[in-house]
Motif scaffolding. Structure first.
Motif, short mmCIF file in Angstrom:
data_model
loop_
_atom_site.label_atom_id
_atom_site.label_comp_id
_atom_site.label_asym_id
_atom_site.label_seq_id
_atom_site.Cartn_x
_atom_site.Cartn_y
_atom_site.Cartn_z
N UNK A 104 0.85 -1.19 0.00
CA UNK A 104 0.00 0.00 0.00
C UNK A 104 0.89 1.24 0.00
N UNK A 105 0.51 2.21 -0.80
CA UNK A 105 1.35 3.38 -0.97
C UNK A 105 1.50 4.17 0.32
N UNK A 106 0.45 4.27 1.13
CA UNK A 106 0.51 5.05 2.36
C UNK A 106 1.55 4.47 3.33
N UNK A 107 1.67 3.16 3.38
CA UNK A 107 2.68 2.53 4.23
C UNK A 107 4.05 2.56 3.58
N UNK A 108 4.08 2.31 2.29
CA UNK A 108 5.36 2.21 1.58
C UNK A 108 6.14 3.52 1.62
N UNK A 109 5.44 4.64 1.52
CA UNK A 109 6.15 5.92 1.48
C UNK A 109 6.71 6.32 2.84
N UNK A 110 6.21 5.73 3.94
CA UNK A 110 6.70 6.05 5.27
C UNK A 110 7.86 5.15 5.71
N UNK A 111 8.08 4.04 5.02
CA UNK A 111 9.09 3.07 5.43
C UNK A 111 10.33 3.15 4.56
N UNK A 112 11.47 2.86 5.18
CA UNK A 112 12.71 2.80 4.39
C UNK A 112 12.85 1.46 3.69
N UNK A 113 12.39 0.40 4.35
CA UNK A 113 12.42 -0.94 3.76
C UNK A 113 11.05 -1.57 3.94
N UNK A 114 10.56 -2.25 2.91
CA UNK A 114 9.23 -2.85 2.99
C UNK A 114 9.25 -4.26 3.55
N UNK A 115 10.40 -4.70 4.06
CA UNK A 115 10.50 -6.05 4.57
C UNK A 115 11.13 -6.11 5.97
N UNK A 116 11.61 -5.01 6.49
CA UNK A 116 12.34 -4.98 7.74
C UNK A 116 11.41 -5.19 8.95
N UNK A 117 12.01 -5.27 10.12
CA UNK A 117 11.25 -5.44 11.36
C UNK A 117 10.34 -4.25 11.59
N UNK A 118 10.80 -3.05 11.27
CA UNK A 118 9.96 -1.86 11.42
C UNK A 118 8.75 -1.93 10.50
N UNK A 119 8.89 -2.52 9.33
CA UNK A 119 7.75 -2.69 8.42
C UNK A 119 6.73 -3.65 9.01
N UNK A 120 7.20 -4.71 9.65
CA UNK A 120 6.28 -5.67 10.28
C UNK A 120 5.53 -5.00 11.43
N UNK A 121 6.23 -4.17 12.18
CA UNK A 121 5.58 -3.47 13.28
C UNK A 121 4.56 -2.47 12.74
N UNK A 122 4.87 -1.77 11.67
CA UNK A 122 3.93 -0.81 11.07
C UNK A 122 2.70 -1.52 10.53
N UNK A 123 2.88 -2.67 9.90
CA UNK A 123 1.74 -3.44 9.40
C UNK A 123 0.86 -3.89 10.57
N UNK A 124 1.48 -4.30 11.68
CA UNK A 124 0.72 -4.69 12.86
C UNK A 124 -0.07 -3.54 13.45
N UNK A 125 0.53 -2.35 13.51
CA UNK A 125 -0.18 -1.18 14.02
C UNK A 125 -1.39 -0.82 13.17
N UNK A 126 -1.18 -0.78 11.86
CA UNK A 126 -2.26 -0.38 10.94
C UNK A 126 -3.38 -1.43 10.94
N UNK A 127 -3.01 -2.72 10.93
CA UNK A 127 -4.03 -3.76 10.93
C UNK A 127 -4.81 -3.78 12.24
N UNK A 128 -4.14 -3.53 13.35
CA UNK A 128 -4.84 -3.47 14.64
C UNK A 128 -5.85 -2.32 14.65
N UNK A 129 -5.48 -1.20 14.09
CA UNK A 129 -6.41 -0.07 14.02
C UNK A 129 -7.60 -0.40 13.12
N UNK A 130 -7.36 -1.05 11.99
CA UNK A 130 -8.46 -1.42 11.10
C UNK A 130 -9.37 -2.46 11.74
#
Length: 177
Positions: A104-130
């Protein structure tokens, strides 16, 4: 002739004002007791009400199938070579109810890497909110045993738990027959 047209338009204007004032004054005001009254024949049409009380039927499936089918909602977390994806499935549908991905572009533009640990944490935050917005607060998540200990999976689970999602469902209650 111009005076009669002016007189007519003034009369129309005053009749419109009178109608507006009468409509505003003639409307009955509801009493506070009417607003608090409850219908005596209340019928709960929420299809997830039995699910919240752990009384809804869970499809058991075969014992040899993996992952088990005894759930209301199941969380699937996957990491590919380039992206991280998390999906929430309902027991009644093969199509995911909620999804979140680093594609997703909204997540991709905020992350430096789309596969790193920070990306997994960001996906968890966004999915929990949804999930919170959709009203899904409990779901089953069983990671593959050899991937469970990775930092990325642990960061994803921690983000989901911090977002208010419980990663287990209550046992189904059976009503005595």
């Amino acid at each position: 002739m111009a005076l009669s047209e002016l007189n007519r338009s003034v009369r129309l204007f005053f009749t419109q004002i009178q109608r507006y004032l009468c409509d505003a004054a003639c409307q009955p005001q509801p009493s506070p007791n009417e607003n608090e009254a409850v219908n005596p024949t209340f019928e709960n049409r929420n299809p997830r009400n039995l699910e919240f009380m752990a009384l809804a039927v869970k499809d058991r499936g075969w014992k040899t199938t993996w992952p088990h089918r005894e759930f209301y909602h199941r969380l699937v977390f996957s990491r590919t070579q380039h992206y991280v994806t998390a999906q929430v499935f309902s027991s009644s549908s093969p199509v995911p109810v909620l999804t979140c991905s680093t594609k997703e572009w909204a997540l991709k533009k905020e992350l430096t890497s789309t596969r790193a640990v920070a990306a997994c944490q960001a996906v968890g935050d966004v999915l929990a909110q949804r999930c919170q917005q959709a009203g899904i607060t409990r779901m089953v998540y069983k990671a593959i045993p050899w991937t469970f200990r990775s930092d990325a999976v642990q960061a994803f689970r921690a983000a989901m738990k911090d977002g208010g999602i419980t990663l287990s469902e209550p046992r189904r209650k059976y009503i005595g027959t």
